[in-house]
Motif scaffolding. Structure first.
Motif, PDB file in Angstrom:
ATOM      1  N   TYR A 178       2.998  -3.723  -2.105  1.00  0.00           N
ATOM      2  CA  TYR A 178       1.834  -3.926  -2.969  1.00  0.00           C
ATOM      3  C   TYR A 178       2.190  -4.854  -4.134  1.00  0.00           C
ATOM      4  O   TYR A 178       1.422  -5.747  -4.490  1.00  0.00           O
ATOM      5  CB  TYR A 178       1.339  -2.578  -3.497  1.00  0.00           C
ATOM      6  CG  TYR A 178       0.253  -2.697  -4.524  1.00  0.00           C
ATOM      7  CD1 TYR A 178      -1.055  -2.952  -4.148  1.00  0.00           C
ATOM      8  CD2 TYR A 178       0.538  -2.552  -5.884  1.00  0.00           C
ATOM      9  CE1 TYR A 178      -2.063  -3.067  -5.086  1.00  0.00           C
ATOM     10  CE2 TYR A 178      -0.454  -2.661  -6.828  1.00  0.00           C
ATOM     11  CZ  TYR A 178      -1.755  -2.922  -6.428  1.00  0.00           C
ATOM     12  OH  TYR A 178      -2.752  -3.028  -7.366  1.00  0.00           O
ATOM     13  N   ILE A 238      -1.663   3.638  -2.844  1.00  0.00           N
ATOM     14  CA  ILE A 238      -1.772   2.224  -3.184  1.00  0.00           C
ATOM     15  C   ILE A 238      -1.977   1.370  -1.947  1.00  0.00           C
ATOM     16  O   ILE A 238      -2.463   0.258  -2.044  1.00  0.00           O
ATOM     17  CB  ILE A 238      -0.539   1.736  -3.983  1.00  0.00           C
ATOM     18  CG1 ILE A 238       0.737   2.021  -3.223  1.00  0.00           C
ATOM     19  CG2 ILE A 238      -0.519   2.361  -5.345  1.00  0.00           C
ATOM     20  CD1 ILE A 238       1.972   1.513  -3.900  1.00  0.00           C
ATOM     21  N   ASN A 239      -1.589   1.892  -0.801  1.00  0.00           N
ATOM     22  CA  ASN A 239      -1.873   1.247   0.479  1.00  0.00           C
ATOM     23  C   ASN A 239      -2.381   2.344   1.410  1.00  0.00           C
ATOM     24  O   ASN A 239      -1.644   2.852   2.249  1.00  0.00           O
ATOM     25  CB  ASN A 239      -0.614   0.587   1.042  1.00  0.00           C
ATOM     26  CG  ASN A 239      -0.896  -0.233   2.274  1.00  0.00           C
ATOM     27  OD1 ASN A 239      -1.910  -0.050   2.932  1.00  0.00           O
ATOM     28  ND2 ASN A 239       0.022  -1.122   2.600  1.00  0.00           N
ATOM     29  N   HIS A 298       4.932   6.224  -1.053  1.00  0.00           N
ATOM     30  CA  HIS A 298       4.646   5.440  -2.253  1.00  0.00           C
ATOM     31  C   HIS A 298       5.804   4.507  -2.580  1.00  0.00           C
ATOM     32  O   HIS A 298       5.603   3.374  -3.036  1.00  0.00           O
ATOM     33  CB  HIS A 298       4.376   6.386  -3.424  1.00  0.00           C
ATOM     34  CG  HIS A 298       3.709   5.730  -4.579  1.00  0.00           C
ATOM     35  ND1 HIS A 298       4.398   5.221  -5.644  1.00  0.00           N
ATOM     36  CD2 HIS A 298       2.399   5.489  -4.830  1.00  0.00           C
ATOM     37  CE1 HIS A 298       3.549   4.695  -6.505  1.00  0.00           C
ATOM     38  NE2 HIS A 298       2.338   4.852  -6.027  1.00  0.00           N
ATOM     39  N   THR A 357      -1.165   6.128  -9.366  1.00  0.00           N
ATOM     40  CA  THR A 357      -2.049   6.096  -8.211  1.00  0.00           C
ATOM     41  C   THR A 357      -1.162   6.233  -6.990  1.00  0.00           C
ATOM     42  O   THR A 357      -0.276   5.411  -6.775  1.00  0.00           O
ATOM     43  CB  THR A 357      -2.819   4.756  -8.149  1.00  0.00           C
ATOM     44  OG1 THR A 357      -3.536   4.601  -9.365  1.00  0.00           O
ATOM     45  CG2 THR A 357      -3.775   4.747  -6.981  1.00  0.00           C
ATOM     46  N   GLY A 410       4.737   0.739  -2.404  1.00  0.00           N
ATOM     47  CA  GLY A 410       4.741   0.142  -3.740  1.00  0.00           C
ATOM     48  C   GLY A 410       5.331  -1.255  -3.795  1.00  0.00           C
ATOM     49  O   GLY A 410       4.718  -2.174  -4.348  1.00  0.00           O
TER      50      GLY A 410
END
Length: 164
Positions: free
Chosen positions: A113, A22-23, A106, A19, A110
């Motif tokens: 997250y 993610i944010n 990402h 994905t 990541g």
């Protein structure tokens, strides 16, 4: 009506089911910055191209060349060609930089997250966080190391309190 959607084998091979947003708030702003930078850079380059060819047009005027002189036709053809080159290179550059920007964002989003997920899950389930790990190619590898050192130190403090 929702249907089950199965990704192609090529997609699964390339992206391994990742994905990428993610944010989304951070990543969309980051991507907007990249696209904005590309647009500004290409606008400056196109402006420089326009100035370059208009200076040659002015040289032709200073030489008193007639308006139907082949020099002007050559300049206009070359200016049109350069405009097409800039347009195509802008599209290619935008796609390439956005792709790299997505992967880069990402690697930034990541780890954040991951920290948020670990602590949210720990709060919901009521268990203690003992260690945090990031993916090997994520940025900020020093954060889990520092946090894990802190967790170990807190555990040692708790053990010492029980002993004394």
């Amino acid at each position: 009506m929702k249907t089950n959607f199965k990704r192609s084998k090529v997609y699964n091979l390339l992206f391994k089911g990742r994905t990428f947003l993610i944010n989304p708030v951070f990543q969309k702003k980051f991507m907007g910055f990249i696209v904005g930078s590309v647009i500004i850079s290409m606008a400056v380059m196109h402006g420089a191209n326009w100035v370059f060819f208009n200076r040659f047009m002015d040289y032709g005027d200073k030489l008193n060349l007639p308006s139907n002189h082949p020099f002007y036709r050559l300049l206009l053809e070359q200016q049109e060609f350069m405009t097409i080159v800039f347009f195509i290179s802008s599209i290619i550059l935008s796609v390439v930089l956005c792709t790299f920007g997505l992967f880069f964002s990402h690697r930034i989003a990541g780890p954040i997250y991951r920290i948020q997920k670990v602590f949210t899950d720990a709060a919901k389930e009521g268990h203690k966080v003992e260690e945090i790990h990031f993916r090997h190619d994520d940025f900020f590898q020093e954060i889990p190391t520092a946090m894990n050192d802190y967790f170990k130190r807190q555990e040692e403090i708790q053990v010492n309190k029980k002993v004394s």
